[in-house]
Design an enzyme around this catalytic site. Structure first.
Site, PDB file in Angstrom:
ATOM      1  N   ASP A 134      47.092 -26.944  89.868  1.00 50.28           N
ATOM      2  CA  ASP A 134      46.442 -26.495  91.102  1.00 50.28           C
ATOM      3  C   ASP A 134      46.302 -24.983  91.182  1.00 50.28           C
ATOM      4  OD1 ASP A 134      46.428 -29.189  91.832  1.00 50.28           O
ATOM      5  OD2 ASP A 134      48.459 -29.016  92.630  1.00 50.28           O
TER       6      ASP A 134
ATOM      7  N   GLY B 139      43.193 -32.985  90.390  1.00 53.45           N
ATOM      8  CA  GLY B 139      42.398 -32.818  91.606  1.00 53.45           C
ATOM      9  C   GLY B 139      41.896 -31.392  91.628  1.00 53.45           C
ATOM     10  N   HIS B 140      40.589 -31.233  91.503  1.00 51.17           N
ATOM     11  CA  HIS B 140      40.012 -29.888  91.504  1.00 51.17           C
ATOM     12  C   HIS B 140      39.101 -29.749  92.717  1.00 51.17           C
ATOM     13  CE1 HIS B 140      41.464 -29.781  87.444  1.00 51.17           C
ATOM     14  NE2 HIS B 140      40.616 -30.707  87.035  1.00 51.17           N
TER      15      HIS B 140
ATOM     16  N   GLN C 251      46.031 -30.659  84.762  1.00 52.94           N
ATOM     17  CA  GLN C 251      47.445 -30.316  84.900  1.00 52.94           C
ATOM     18  C   GLN C 251      47.692 -28.894  84.383  1.00 52.94           C
ATOM     19  OE1 GLN C 251      46.671 -33.650  83.393  1.00 52.94           O
ATOM     20  NE2 GLN C 251      46.356 -33.929  85.566  1.00 52.94           N
TER      21      GLN C 251
HETATM   22  P1  GDP Z   1      42.954 -27.008  90.113  1.00 50.84           P
HETATM   23  O1  GDP Z   1      43.614 -28.342  90.093  1.00 50.84           O
HETATM   24  O2  GDP Z   1      43.605 -26.023  89.198  1.00 50.84           O
HETATM   25  O3  GDP Z   1      41.463 -27.079  89.907  1.00 50.84           O
HETATM   26  O4  GDP Z   1      43.184 -26.410  91.583  1.00 50.84           O
HETATM   27  P2  GDP Z   1      43.018 -27.184  92.992  1.00 50.84           P
HETATM   28  O5  GDP Z   1      41.584 -27.289  93.297  1.00 50.84           O
HETATM   29  O6  GDP Z   1      43.867 -28.391  93.030  1.00 50.84           O
HETATM   30  O7  GDP Z   1      43.745 -26.143  93.970  1.00 50.84           O
HETATM   31  C1  GDP Z   1      43.308 -24.829  94.091  1.00 50.84           C
HETATM   32  C2  GDP Z   1      42.858 -24.576  95.554  1.00 50.84           C
HETATM   33  O8  GDP Z   1      42.757 -23.194  95.781  1.00 50.84           O
HETATM   34  C3  GDP Z   1      41.499 -25.130  95.888  1.00 50.84           C
HETATM   35  O9  GDP Z   1      41.516 -25.595  97.206  1.00 50.84           O
HETATM   36  C4  GDP Z   1      40.547 -23.956  95.733  1.00 50.84           C
HETATM   37  O10 GDP Z   1      39.405 -24.035  96.574  1.00 50.84           O
HETATM   38  C5  GDP Z   1      41.438 -22.832  96.180  1.00 50.84           C
HETATM   39  N1  GDP Z   1      41.196 -21.531  95.532  1.00 50.84           N
HETATM   40  C6  GDP Z   1      40.862 -21.276  94.240  1.00 50.84           C
HETATM   41  N2  GDP Z   1      40.851 -19.933  94.019  1.00 50.84           N
HETATM   42  C7  GDP Z   1      41.205 -19.346  95.195  1.00 50.84           C
HETATM   43  C8  GDP Z   1      41.409 -17.989  95.599  1.00 50.84           C
HETATM   44  O11 GDP Z   1      41.290 -17.052  94.829  1.00 50.84           O
HETATM   45  N3  GDP Z   1      41.786 -17.788  96.907  1.00 50.84           N
HETATM   46  C9  GDP Z   1      41.965 -18.819  97.792  1.00 50.84           C
HETATM   47  N4  GDP Z   1      42.351 -18.529  99.031  1.00 50.84           N
HETATM   48  N5  GDP Z   1      41.790 -20.093  97.429  1.00 50.84           N
HETATM   49  C10 GDP Z   1      41.431 -20.361  96.150  1.00 50.84           C
HETATM   50  P1  IMO Z   2      45.581 -30.550  88.438  1.00 53.86           P
HETATM   51  O1  IMO Z   2      44.666 -30.791  87.278  1.00 53.86           O
HETATM   52  C1  IMO Z   2      49.612 -30.769  90.085  1.00 53.86           C
HETATM   53  C2  IMO Z   2      52.215 -33.945  88.573  1.00 53.86           C
HETATM   54  C3  IMO Z   2      52.620 -35.039  89.548  1.00 53.86           C
HETATM   55  C4  IMO Z   2      53.996 -35.405  88.992  1.00 53.86           C
HETATM   56  C5  IMO Z   2      53.784 -35.276  87.480  1.00 53.86           C
HETATM   57  C6  IMO Z   2      53.503 -36.593  86.770  1.00 53.86           C
HETATM   58  O2  IMO Z   2      44.951 -30.767  89.771  1.00 53.86           O
HETATM   59  O3  IMO Z   2      46.286 -29.240  88.323  1.00 53.86           O
HETATM   60  P2  IMO Z   2      51.369 -38.164  86.651  1.00 53.86           P
HETATM   61  O4  IMO Z   2      50.649 -38.919  87.732  1.00 53.86           O
HETATM   62  O5  IMO Z   2      50.515 -37.201  85.898  1.00 53.86           O
HETATM   63  O6  IMO Z   2      52.143 -39.075  85.735  1.00 53.86           O
HETATM   64  O7  IMO Z   2      52.484 -37.294  87.447  1.00 53.86           O
HETATM   65  O8  IMO Z   2      52.694 -34.384  87.304  1.00 53.86           O
HETATM   66  N1  IMO Z   2      50.756 -33.738  88.441  1.00 53.86           N
HETATM   67  C7  IMO Z   2      50.098 -32.704  88.959  1.00 53.86           C
HETATM   68  N2  IMO Z   2      50.534 -31.689  89.745  1.00 53.86           N
HETATM   69  N3  IMO Z   2      48.324 -30.795  89.681  1.00 53.86           N
HETATM   70  C8  IMO Z   2      47.882 -31.788  88.863  1.00 53.86           C
HETATM   71  O9  IMO Z   2      46.650 -31.771  88.324  1.00 53.86           O
HETATM   72  C9  IMO Z   2      48.769 -32.817  88.500  1.00 53.86           C
HETATM   73  N4  IMO Z   2      48.662 -33.932  87.751  1.00 53.86           N
HETATM   74  C10 IMO Z   2      49.884 -34.477  87.709  1.00 53.86           C
HETATM   75  O10 IMO Z   2      52.698 -34.551  90.861  1.00 53.86           O
HETATM   76  O11 IMO Z   2      54.944 -34.437  89.366  1.00 53.86           O
HETATM   77 MG    MG Z   3      44.541 -29.664  91.415  1.00 49.38          MG
END
Ligand code: GDP
Ligand code: IMO
Ligand code: MG
Length: 428
Positions: free
Chosen positions: A13, A40-41, A223
């Site tokens: 994340d 989850g992106h 991840q």
């Molecule tokens: P990913 O799994 O690495 O793609 O990241 P996620 O989407 O799960 O979580 C990142 C969150 O931070 C998302 O809600 C993005 O919209 C938000 N985000 C990304 N870059 C920035 C930033 O520079 N500032 C802020 N405030 N939010 C950001």
């Molecule tokens: P992105 O791509 C954050 C974590 C789960 C759990 C562990 C194992 O959005 O960064 P799983 O279902 O993969 O067997 O769970 O890994 N986990 C993540 N945490 N971001 C993710 O993906 C994750 N994908 C799995 O919370 O601790």
């Molecule tokens: Mg994510």
């Protein structure tokens, strides 16, 4: 034109989806090489917000060919749900290609994920419950189902029978659940065959040919490094290689093809699920980061655990992945903190560790040794050049860069597509 890998530096994340989206217009292919719909992106484009799980973030960019590589585990039901949701919002998804060697997540993998977690009780990992671990276990155990098996009903039936023979014993006798019928699983999967046929191909060959034509390919990791099954905080990890090496095995492209390795890293740290997290905060600062950073999971909605930036983890990520560039995200979330602590090393039972300790119990006992840096109070979301940032924010970034092992080439100052400060070209 390069092949670049983009990975998460911490526990996920970090904003990988946004970083991929940012590079989008310069890319020809975006390849997902590990994981599945546990990812989850969130990508924000103007007023529109997209949540992607199984599909590579590049699917949002017109002209990009999104690819699901052999290293991914695919839940076909989720695949079509996501495709249909995007199509209904006007996104062209017709170019998606899926590896014939990618493994399938079925109903029994999802069930097993949930029951094994429940069985673990206090020792549970906090998985996303999407069947990821059981699907990879079957792959390694050589009883998995692959995309290509869907096109031969006899083979598919035989394989499902073989898998269920074992699993039904487990489900019924150990976990006290109902047995799953072969037909139930096979019929379910066969319902998708005709729609899948045009998408499924030899993606390793496709990507090889693209690179031969000098096209630009981005390998987008799901991840992150600390969740990698080999290099993360095992057993509190996911079941795939989320580090840059996974891009090679998970796509069929050779290591000497890779030109750049981009790691996305937050200006603080978060983690979802169980496992060690040395800089985790349990006070009002933890609450501050969680609320201001909107740290709630895109996949499960769970509140993310939060803590300060951890420089030993950044250095670890840098060397495990061969990072050429960091994208530092969410710097805007730190606005308003008077003095910002950063972990520069750990104390483990009285002994100083400058690097991430190899022993799991040492890492569990690690308490951070902090240095504090002066913060800033000005709003930075409008900054587009490094010089637009307040002096203390510039100094904070330079301090992180000096202790993290690779240069920082872009800085996120907000969730929007254009809310970014670029320092160096990520692809050159
Ligand atoms: P990913 O799994 O690495 O793609 O990241 P996620 O989407 O799960 O979580 C990142 C969150 O931070 C998302 O809600 C993005 O919209 C938000 N985000 C990304 N870059 C920035 C930033 O520079 N500032 C802020 N405030 N939010 C950001
Ligand atoms: P992105 O791509 C954050 C974590 C789960 C759990 C562990 C194992 O959005 O960064 P799983 O279902 O993969 O067997 O769970 O890994 N986990 C993540 N945490 N971001 C993710 O993906 C994750 N994908 C799995 O919370 O601790
Ligand atoms: Mg994510």
């Amino acid at each position: 034109m390069p092949a670049a890998v983009l990975i998460g530096a911490q526990w996920g994340d970090e904003g990988k989806g946004k970083a991929t989206d940012l590079l989008g217009p310069r890319l020809d292919y975006v390849v997902k090489f590990n994981g599945g719909n546990n990812a989850g992106h969130t990508v924000v484009v103007g007023d529109e917000k997209y949540a992607l799980h199984l599909l590579p973030s590049g699917i949002l960019t017109p002209g990009v060919t999104p690819v699901i590589g052999n290293g991914v585990v695919v839940d076909v039901e989720v695949l079509f749900e996501e495709l249909e949701a995007l199509e209904s919002r006007g996104v062209d998804v017709s170019r998606l290609r899926v590896s014939a060697n990618a493994h399938l997540i079925t109903q029994y993998h999802r069930t097993l994920d949930k029951v094994t977690e429940r069985f673990l009780g206090k020792r549970q990992i906090g998985t996303t419950g999407r069947g990821i671990g059981p699907a990879y276990a079957d792959k390694i155990n050589r009883v998995g189902l692959r995309m290509q098996d869907l096109f031969d009903e006899n083979i598919l039936r035989q394989k499902v029978e073989g898998a269920l023979e074992q699993k039904n014993h487990l489900l019924v006798k150990v976990y006290n659940r109902r047995a799953i019928a072969v037909d139930e699983v096979v019929d379910d999967l066969l319902g998708y065959v005709e729609r899948l046929r045009p998408m499924v191909t030899d993606t390793a060959l496709l990507l090889h040919q693209a690179l031969e034509r000098d096209e630009t390919v981005l390998f987008e990791g799901g991840q992150a490094t600390m969740l990698d099954v080999d290099h993360g905080t095992y057993p509190f990890v996911t079941s795939s290689n989320a580090t840059s090496g996974g891009a090679v095995t998970g796509s069929g492209i050779a290591p000497n093809r890779i030109d750049r390795v981009i790691a996305v890293i937050k200006a603080y740290t978060t983690r979802v699920g169980a496992g060690p997290f040395p800089t985790e905060l349990f006070d009002e600062w933890g609450e501050f980061l969680s609320e201001k950073g909107h740290e709630f999971g895109t996949t499960t909605g769970r509140r993310r655990r939060t803590g300060w930036y951890d420089a030993p983890i950044a250095r670890y990520t840098s060397r495990i992945n061969g990072v050429t560039d960091f994208v530092l995200t969410k710097l805007d979330v730190l606005t308003g903190i008077e003095r910002i602590p950063v972990a520069v090393a750990y104390d483990v039972d009285g002994q100083r560790f400058d690097e991430v300790p190899v022993s799991q119990s040492d890492f569990h006992h690690a308490t951070p040794i902090y240095e504090e840096f002066p913060g800033w109070s000005e709003d930075i979301t409008g900054a587009r050049e490094f010089s637009d940032l307040p002096a203390n924010a510039q100094a904070y970034v330079r301090e992180l860069e000096a202790m993290s092992g690779s240069r920082i080439s872009a800085i996120g100052v907000g969730p929007g597509r254009d809310e970014i400060v670029q320092l160096h070209d990520l692809l050159a």
